[in-house]
Design a protein around this motif. Structure first.
Motif, PDB file in Angstrom:
ATOM      1  N   VAL A 115       0.797  -1.158   0.123  1.00 26.90           N
ATOM      2  CA  VAL A 115      -0.098   0.006   0.002  1.00 26.90           C
ATOM      3  C   VAL A 115       0.897   1.228  -0.006  1.00 26.90           C
ATOM      4  CG1 VAL A 115      -1.578   1.408   1.250  1.00 26.90           C
ATOM      5  CG2 VAL A 115      -1.948  -1.265   1.236  1.00 26.90           C
ATOM      6  N   LYS A 116       0.865   1.908  -0.966  1.00 21.16           N
ATOM      7  CA  LYS A 116       1.670   3.265  -1.250  1.00 21.16           C
ATOM      8  C   LYS A 116       0.975   4.412  -0.762  1.00 21.16           C
ATOM      9  CE  LYS A 116       3.960   1.305  -5.445  1.00 21.16           C
ATOM     10  NZ  LYS A 116       4.234   1.433  -6.788  1.00 21.16           N
ATOM     11  N   PRO A 117       1.589   5.350  -0.192  1.00 23.16           N
ATOM     12  CA  PRO A 117       1.057   6.867   0.131  1.00 23.16           C
ATOM     13  C   PRO A 117      -0.040   7.254  -0.728  1.00 23.16           C
ATOM     14  CG  PRO A 117       3.117   6.743   0.825  1.00 23.16           C
ATOM     15  CD  PRO A 117       3.144   5.501  -0.163  1.00 23.16           C
ATOM     16  N   PHE A 118       0.143   7.069  -1.975  1.00 24.41           N
ATOM     17  CA  PHE A 118      -0.569   7.675  -3.017  1.00 24.41           C
ATOM     18  C   PHE A 118      -1.853   7.141  -2.928  1.00 24.41           C
ATOM     19  CE2 PHE A 118      -2.670   6.796  -7.129  1.00 24.41           C
ATOM     20  CZ  PHE A 118      -2.820   7.919  -7.576  1.00 24.41           C
ATOM     21  N   HIS A 119      -1.991   5.624  -2.681  1.00 24.71           N
ATOM     22  CA  HIS A 119      -3.281   5.027  -2.469  1.00 24.71           C
ATOM     23  C   HIS A 119      -4.152   5.216  -1.299  1.00 24.71           C
ATOM     24  CE1 HIS A 119      -0.979   1.228  -4.565  1.00 24.71           C
ATOM     25  NE2 HIS A 119      -1.697   2.057  -5.666  1.00 24.71           N
ATOM     26  N   LEU A 120      -3.370   5.647  -0.130  1.00 20.80           N
ATOM     27  CA  LEU A 120      -4.139   6.166   0.869  1.00 20.80           C
ATOM     28  C   LEU A 120      -4.599   7.579   0.466  1.00 20.80           C
ATOM     29  CD1 LEU A 120      -1.825   5.063   3.814  1.00 20.80           C
ATOM     30  CD2 LEU A 120      -4.076   3.891   3.182  1.00 20.80           C
ATOM     31  N   SER A 189     -20.883  14.546  -9.346  1.00 22.76           N
ATOM     32  CA  SER A 189     -20.937  12.958  -9.534  1.00 22.76           C
ATOM     33  C   SER A 189     -19.909  12.741 -10.658  1.00 22.76           C
ATOM     34  CB  SER A 189     -22.352  12.643  -9.925  1.00 22.76           C
ATOM     35  OG  SER A 189     -22.708  13.283 -10.799  1.00 22.76           O
ATOM     36  N   ILE A 190     -19.955  13.504 -11.577  1.00 23.17           N
ATOM     37  CA  ILE A 190     -18.800  13.187 -12.897  1.00 23.17           C
ATOM     38  C   ILE A 190     -17.376  13.025 -12.253  1.00 23.17           C
ATOM     39  CG2 ILE A 190     -18.168  13.765 -14.931  1.00 23.17           C
ATOM     40  CD1 ILE A 190     -20.646  14.850 -15.682  1.00 23.17           C
ATOM     41  N   THR A 191     -17.149  14.186 -11.267  1.00 27.83           N
ATOM     42  CA  THR A 191     -15.919  14.273 -10.757  1.00 27.83           C
ATOM     43  C   THR A 191     -15.666  13.010  -9.934  1.00 27.83           C
ATOM     44  OG1 THR A 191     -16.072  16.801 -10.860  1.00 27.83           O
ATOM     45  CG2 THR A 191     -14.449  15.832  -9.347  1.00 27.83           C
ATOM     46  N   SER A 192     -16.653  12.689  -9.034  1.00 29.88           N
ATOM     47  CA  SER A 192     -16.597  11.628  -8.311  1.00 29.88           C
ATOM     48  C   SER A 192     -16.232  10.318  -8.837  1.00 29.88           C
ATOM     49  CB  SER A 192     -17.482  11.316  -7.335  1.00 29.88           C
ATOM     50  OG  SER A 192     -17.716  12.578  -6.487  1.00 29.88           O
ATOM     51  N   SER A 193     -16.739  10.134  -9.581  1.00 36.62           N
ATOM     52  CA  SER A 193     -16.939   8.717 -10.756  1.00 36.62           C
ATOM     53  C   SER A 193     -15.389   9.037 -11.330  1.00 36.62           C
ATOM     54  CB  SER A 193     -18.029   8.717 -11.501  1.00 36.62           C
ATOM     55  OG  SER A 193     -17.994   9.848 -12.579  1.00 36.62           O
ATOM     56  N   SER A 194     -15.222  10.059 -11.946  1.00 33.74           N
ATOM     57  CA  SER A 194     -13.714  10.052 -12.676  1.00 33.74           C
ATOM     58  C   SER A 194     -12.654   9.949 -11.534  1.00 33.74           C
ATOM     59  CB  SER A 194     -13.718  11.303 -13.413  1.00 33.74           C
ATOM     60  OG  SER A 194     -14.768  11.780 -14.347  1.00 33.74           O
ATOM     61  N   SER A 195     -12.705  10.368 -10.548  1.00 39.06           N
ATOM     62  CA  SER A 195     -11.628  10.221  -9.480  1.00 39.06           C
ATOM     63  C   SER A 195     -11.697   8.729  -9.043  1.00 39.06           C
ATOM     64  CB  SER A 195     -12.060  11.055  -8.190  1.00 39.06           C
ATOM     65  OG  SER A 195     -11.991  12.598  -8.671  1.00 39.06           O
ATOM     66  N   PHE A 196     -12.782   8.051  -9.050  1.00 34.85           N
ATOM     67  CA  PHE A 196     -12.551   6.581  -8.632  1.00 34.85           C
ATOM     68  C   PHE A 196     -11.979   5.800  -9.879  1.00 34.85           C
ATOM     69  CE2 PHE A 196     -14.360   2.380  -9.238  1.00 34.85           C
ATOM     70  CZ  PHE A 196     -14.285   1.818  -8.251  1.00 34.85           C
ATOM     71  N   ASN A 197     -12.139   6.171 -11.079  1.00 35.19           N
ATOM     72  CA  ASN A 197     -11.484   5.460 -12.008  1.00 35.19           C
ATOM     73  C   ASN A 197      -9.926   5.676 -12.314  1.00 35.19           C
ATOM     74  OD1 ASN A 197     -13.778   4.364 -13.131  1.00 35.19           O
ATOM     75  ND2 ASN A 197     -14.287   6.008 -14.393  1.00 35.19           N
ATOM     76  N   PHE A 198      -9.742   6.817 -11.649  1.00 36.47           N
ATOM     77  CA  PHE A 198      -8.316   7.379 -11.468  1.00 36.47           C
ATOM     78  C   PHE A 198      -7.409   6.607 -10.644  1.00 36.47           C
ATOM     79  CE2 PHE A 198      -4.943  10.376  -9.773  1.00 36.47           C
ATOM     80  CZ  PHE A 198      -4.226  10.477 -10.858  1.00 36.47           C
ATOM     81  N   SER A 199      -8.175   6.542  -9.101  1.00 33.51           N
ATOM     82  CA  SER A 199      -7.564   6.002  -7.999  1.00 33.51           C
ATOM     83  C   SER A 199      -7.541   4.536  -8.084  1.00 33.51           C
ATOM     84  CB  SER A 199      -8.663   6.294  -6.694  1.00 33.51           C
ATOM     85  OG  SER A 199      -9.866   5.459  -7.020  1.00 33.51           O
ATOM     86  N   VAL A 200      -8.031   3.715  -9.201  1.00 30.43           N
ATOM     87  CA  VAL A 200      -8.112   2.350  -9.071  1.00 30.43           C
ATOM     88  C   VAL A 200      -7.160   2.202 -10.267  1.00 30.43           C
ATOM     89  CG1 VAL A 200     -10.198   1.634  -8.072  1.00 30.43           C
ATOM     90  CG2 VAL A 200     -10.085   2.084 -10.414  1.00 30.43           C
TER      91      VAL A 200
END
Length: 200
Positions: A115-120, A189-200
């Motif tokens: 688990v990297k700091p970026f993931h957290l 909601s678009i920003t949140s969903s885009s952030s999810f795709n970016f985080s995974v």
């Protein structure tokens, strides 16, 4: 206002509101009684007892916010305040996060990989965006914003519709302008969903 509502319609709404309150009180008792019993029997360590007590306080605070929210529709307005509705829903979201975090902190699951700091950091940002989105949704509901503009991506025929800053002072538009509320909710909601795709 609400001229369509008959006494039976009101009874139907009141029934669900009353049941909601009873359920909240029942959940509080189901949590408090075993907690006190186990505390007396010294089955808890202080490291566990305090977080559990904190969960109980958060649950009680949630009930208090619910009463505060409903009271705004009985004394000051003919509908509940969007500010109080958002506070109630946001507190419920934070309580849910705490209910997940406390058990996980007792016995964390095995982590596969590093688990990297970026993931957290990205997980924290995503969680904050989701909670903000939930709060924004409460303002949409409280202002009945979804009743006015039901098209996407255009709102009132434009990507950025007119009327976003009509209220003075300008900060009121964020919380009391139905058009702004819906606009922020949609693109949040678009920003949140885009952030999810970016985080995974």
């Amino acid at each position: 206002l609400n001229s369509w509502m008959s006494l039976d319609d009101f009874k139907y709404i009141f029934f669900w509101e009353y049941l909601h309150r009873l359920l909240g009180r029942l959940l509080g008792l189901l949590f408090l009684v075993p907690f006190v019993v186990f505390l007396v029997q010294k089955r808890f360590t202080p490291q566990l007892a305090w977080p559990l007590f904190g969960l109980f306080l958060l649950g009680g605070f949630q009930g208090l916010l619910g009463w505060w929210m409903v009271s705004s529709g009985l004394t000051e307005l003919t509908s509940v305040s969007q500010y109080r509705l958002s506070a109630h829903l946001t507190a419920a979201s934070l309580l849910f996060v705490a209910l997940v975090y406390v058990p996980r902190s007792i016995e964390p699951g095995r982590v596969v990989g590093q688990v990297k700091p970026f993931h957290l950091w990205s997980a924290g940002v995503l969680l904050a965006l989701i909670i903000l989105q939930i709060a924004a949704g409460a303002f949409v509901a409280g202002l009945d914003a979804g009743m006015g503009y039901n098209t996407w991506p255009l709102m009132d025929g434009a990507i950025i519709p007119n009327g976003l800053g009509v209220m003075q002072p300008l900060w009121r538009n964020l919380f009391e302008n139905a058009l702004v509320s819906l606009f922020l909710s949609i693109y949040g909601s678009i920003t949140s969903s885009s952030s999810f795709n970016f985080s995974v």
